[in-house]
Motif scaffolding. Sequence first.
Motif, PDB file in Angstrom:
ATOM      1  N   LEU A   1       0.823  -1.209   0.000  1.00 57.28           N
ATOM      2  CA  LEU A   1       0.000   0.000   0.000  1.00 57.28           C
ATOM      3  C   LEU A   1       0.862   1.265   0.000  1.00 57.28           C
ATOM      4  CD1 LEU A   1      -2.835  -1.053   2.477  1.00 57.28           C
ATOM      5  CD2 LEU A   1      -2.890  -0.987  -0.025  1.00 57.28           C
ATOM      6  N   THR A   2       1.989   1.218   0.712  1.00 57.61           N
ATOM      7  CA  THR A   2       2.895   2.365   0.705  1.00 57.61           C
ATOM      8  C   THR A   2       3.499   2.573  -0.675  1.00 57.61           C
ATOM      9  OG1 THR A   2       3.454   1.905   3.015  1.00 57.61           O
ATOM     10  CG2 THR A   2       4.904   3.412   1.830  1.00 57.61           C
ATOM     11  N   ALA A   3       3.866   1.480  -1.338  1.00 58.51           N
ATOM     12  CA  ALA A   3       4.406   1.587  -2.706  1.00 58.51           C
ATOM     13  C   ALA A   3       3.358   2.146  -3.663  1.00 58.51           C
ATOM     14  CB  ALA A   3       4.879   0.214  -3.175  1.00 58.51           C
ATOM     15  N   LEU A   4       2.103   1.738  -3.505  1.00 65.75           N
ATOM     16  CA  LEU A   4       1.043   2.282  -4.354  1.00 65.75           C
ATOM     17  C   LEU A   4       0.855   3.771  -4.075  1.00 65.75           C
ATOM     18  CD1 LEU A   4      -1.633  -0.572  -4.159  1.00 65.75           C
ATOM     19  CD2 LEU A   4      -0.169   0.026  -6.104  1.00 65.75           C
ATOM     20  N   SER A   5       0.918   4.152  -2.809  1.00 70.00           N
ATOM     21  CA  SER A   5       0.772   5.567  -2.465  1.00 70.00           C
ATOM     22  C   SER A   5       1.900   6.398  -3.048  1.00 70.00           C
ATOM     23  CB  SER A   5       0.739   5.729  -0.940  1.00 70.00           C
ATOM     24  OG  SER A   5       0.704   7.091  -0.571  1.00 70.00           O
ATOM     25  N   ALA A   6       3.119   5.829  -3.057  1.00 75.31           N
ATOM     26  CA  ALA A   6       4.279   6.561  -3.577  1.00 75.31           C
ATOM     27  C   ALA A   6       4.452   6.382  -5.080  1.00 75.31           C
ATOM     28  CB  ALA A   6       5.541   6.086  -2.863  1.00 75.31           C
ATOM     29  N   GLN A   7       3.610   5.512  -5.683  1.00 78.38           N
ATOM     30  CA  GLN A   7       3.746   5.188  -7.111  1.00 78.38           C
ATOM     31  C   GLN A   7       5.177   4.712  -7.413  1.00 78.38           C
ATOM     32  OE1 GLN A   7       2.411   8.657  -9.282  1.00 78.38           O
ATOM     33  NE2 GLN A   7       0.252   8.167  -8.926  1.00 78.38           N
ATOM     34  N   ALA A   8       5.668   3.860  -6.525  1.00 78.05           N
ATOM     35  CA  ALA A   8       7.035   3.351  -6.643  1.00 78.05           C
ATOM     36  C   ALA A   8       7.078   2.189  -7.641  1.00 78.05           C
ATOM     37  CB  ALA A   8       7.529   2.880  -5.279  1.00 78.05           C
ATOM     38  N   PRO A   9       8.262   1.861  -8.143  1.00 74.98           N
ATOM     39  CA  PRO A   9       8.402   0.708  -9.045  1.00 74.98           C
ATOM     40  C   PRO A   9       7.975  -0.586  -8.356  1.00 74.98           C
ATOM     41  CG  PRO A   9      10.370   2.083  -9.083  1.00 74.98           C
ATOM     42  CD  PRO A   9       9.520   2.590  -7.963  1.00 74.98           C
ATOM     43  N   LEU A  10       7.560  -1.561  -9.151  1.00 75.55           N
ATOM     44  CA  LEU A  10       7.064  -2.819  -8.605  1.00 75.55           C
ATOM     45  C   LEU A  10       8.131  -3.567  -7.815  1.00 75.55           C
ATOM     46  CD1 LEU A  10       4.826  -4.959  -8.444  1.00 75.55           C
ATOM     47  CD2 LEU A  10       5.666  -5.886 -10.628  1.00 75.55           C
ATOM     48  N   TRP A  11       9.401  -3.412  -8.224  1.00 73.29           N
ATOM     49  CA  TRP A  11      10.442  -4.196  -7.580  1.00 73.29           C
ATOM     50  C   TRP A  11      10.649  -3.814  -6.116  1.00 73.29           C
ATOM     51  CZ3 TRP A  11      14.575  -1.769  -5.392  1.00 73.29           C
ATOM     52  CH2 TRP A  11      14.879  -0.470  -5.816  1.00 73.29           C
ATOM     53  N   VAL A  12      10.242  -2.604  -5.723  1.00 71.38           N
ATOM     54  CA  VAL A  12      10.469  -2.163  -4.343  1.00 71.38           C
ATOM     55  C   VAL A  12       9.660  -3.005  -3.351  1.00 71.38           C
ATOM     56  CG1 VAL A  12      10.307  -0.241  -2.721  1.00 71.38           C
ATOM     57  CG2 VAL A  12      11.065   0.161  -5.068  1.00 71.38           C
ATOM     58  N   PRO A  13       8.316  -3.096  -3.482  1.00 67.84           N
ATOM     59  CA  PRO A  13       7.602  -3.964  -2.526  1.00 67.84           C
ATOM     60  C   PRO A  13       7.961  -5.440  -2.687  1.00 67.84           C
ATOM     61  CG  PRO A  13       6.120  -3.208  -4.256  1.00 67.84           C
ATOM     62  CD  PRO A  13       7.386  -2.431  -4.409  1.00 67.84           C
ATOM     63  N   VAL A  14       8.320  -5.855  -3.924  1.00 68.54           N
ATOM     64  CA  VAL A  14       8.711  -7.250  -4.131  1.00 68.54           C
ATOM     65  C   VAL A  14       9.961  -7.576  -3.324  1.00 68.54           C
ATOM     66  CG1 VAL A  14       9.591  -8.902  -5.822  1.00 68.54           C
ATOM     67  CG2 VAL A  14       7.617  -7.473  -6.375  1.00 68.54           C
ATOM     68  N   VAL A  15      10.961  -6.698  -3.370  1.00 66.55           N
ATOM     69  CA  VAL A  15      12.191  -6.920  -2.611  1.00 66.55           C
ATOM     70  C   VAL A  15      11.896  -6.979  -1.115  1.00 66.55           C
ATOM     71  CG1 VAL A  15      14.377  -5.845  -1.924  1.00 66.55           C
ATOM     72  CG2 VAL A  15      13.753  -5.966  -4.333  1.00 66.55           C
ATOM     73  N   LEU A  16      11.078  -6.069  -0.625  1.00 65.01           N
ATOM     74  CA  LEU A  16      10.786  -6.024   0.808  1.00 65.01           C
ATOM     75  C   LEU A  16       9.998  -7.251   1.259  1.00 65.01           C
ATOM     76  CD1 LEU A  16       9.858  -2.238   1.122  1.00 65.01           C
ATOM     77  CD2 LEU A  16      11.910  -3.350   2.023  1.00 65.01           C
ATOM     78  N   VAL A  17       8.980  -7.624   0.488  1.00 64.08           N
ATOM     79  CA  VAL A  17       8.120  -8.745   0.875  1.00 64.08           C
ATOM     80  C   VAL A  17       8.863 -10.072   0.747  1.00 64.08           C
ATOM     81  CG1 VAL A  17       6.024 -10.016   0.313  1.00 64.08           C
ATOM     82  CG2 VAL A  17       5.992  -7.515   0.323  1.00 64.08           C
ATOM     83  N   VAL A  18       9.531 -10.275  -0.395  1.00 67.42           N
ATOM     84  CA  VAL A  18      10.259 -11.525  -0.597  1.00 67.42           C
ATOM     85  C   VAL A  18      11.415 -11.644   0.395  1.00 67.42           C
ATOM     86  CG1 VAL A  18      11.686 -12.835  -2.220  1.00 67.42           C
ATOM     87  CG2 VAL A  18       9.598 -11.719  -3.009  1.00 67.42           C
ATOM     88  N   GLY A  19      12.095 -10.528   0.641  1.00 68.46           N
ATOM     89  CA  GLY A  19      13.182 -10.555   1.624  1.00 68.46           C
ATOM     90  C   GLY A  19      12.694 -10.961   2.997  1.00 68.46           C
ATOM     91  N   ALA A  20      11.540 -10.412   3.430  1.00 69.31           N
ATOM     92  CA  ALA A  20      10.983 -10.779   4.730  1.00 69.31           C
ATOM     93  C   ALA A  20      10.616 -12.260   4.769  1.00 69.31           C
ATOM     94  CB  ALA A  20       9.758  -9.915   5.030  1.00 69.31           C
ATOM     95  N   ALA A  21      10.044 -12.767   3.661  1.00 64.93           N
ATOM     96  CA  ALA A  21       9.654 -14.179   3.609  1.00 64.93           C
ATOM     97  C   ALA A  21      10.872 -15.098   3.674  1.00 64.93           C
ATOM     98  CB  ALA A  21       8.849 -14.449   2.334  1.00 64.93           C
ATOM     99  N   VAL A  22      11.942 -14.728   2.977  1.00 65.39           N
ATOM    100  CA  VAL A  22      13.158 -15.547   2.982  1.00 65.39           C
ATOM    101  C   VAL A  22      13.772 -15.579   4.382  1.00 65.39           C
ATOM    102  CG1 VAL A  22      15.529 -15.694   2.130  1.00 65.39           C
ATOM    103  CG2 VAL A  22      13.657 -15.234   0.538  1.00 65.39           C
TER     104      VAL A  22
END
Length: 316
Positions: free
Chosen positions: A93-114
């Motif tokens: 939701l923060t990435a959508l609010s900031a209109q950030a690139p897709l890779w930013v939430p992917v890195v954060l979410v996948v990193g947390a899962a790993v």
Amino acid sequence: MIRVLLHIATIVVATALSLGGGLLVALELGSAAHGWLVAAAVCTPLVVMGPVLVGALAGYYDHRSSPESQRSLFRVSAVVAAVDVVAAVVFVLTALSAQAPLWVPVVLVVGAAVLLAVARPLGALFRRSEPPITDQGDDVPGTGLVRRGVRSIATTFVIAAVVCTIGVTILADFADRGGALLQVVLLGGQLTFTATAMAAIVVALPLNRALRDSGGRDIGRLRRYAKVVLRGKELPLDEADRAGAVRYARIVPLALQFQLVFTGLLYVAIAFQFVSSAVRGDLGLLPVVVVLAWAIPLSVRRIGRARRYAEQHRPT
């Protein structure tokens, strides 16, 4: 030595990942709405330190030793996983609010899962590297360890005070004789007492290991010991548990005393920070009195209960 290096490496890596995640949030999500940005900043260290907690429990205690230990580790893992799910939603939701690139939430979410996925296996690997529990007999850490601990804490204080004094003297040339110089002096005091508090943790490690071994590295059994010895609860104990509880009761007063030393030193450091903030005009709430008024009497009562339990159940 290897285990100490692994502890240090864990702290360094966890700190680096937390700082890296925070930097990523600041650089790539800085244009998000303020509320979402704050939420993402709060979640970033949580998704790192949560798996560290799971790994530490899996490495420090043997969850295979009892069903209660298995349940404890499962509950902690479930809470950390729930926090990660919430954090993932916040990052998206923060990435959508900031209109950030897709890779930013992917890195954060996948990193947390790993991190969560590898935490428990790495903790188990660390636990298997520990030597087996030897015959503990009737010996417990005593006055010799206390004397060495006090010397180590005092030496750390002296060294930290000398280093900080030298630093304050050097920085004084760049500060005026008013508020800036006072800020430097207060920072030196804060660092001195913080370093000494960390030394108190280090010197208490043998006591913490002895406490853990008194319960066979079974967190469920240690919780029973704590209820019986420190809280005065009447719980059924078999012969082996009664012997372990007595050993626990003989060790835990020393551990609690070092804990009080750590707490006192840490809050002196916090007091320096509070005064520094007050000098800058940022007067905040100092919880020292409230926390210490609760923690010190509680610890003193528990020390007394443990000593009475050890005395009453001393083998004849």
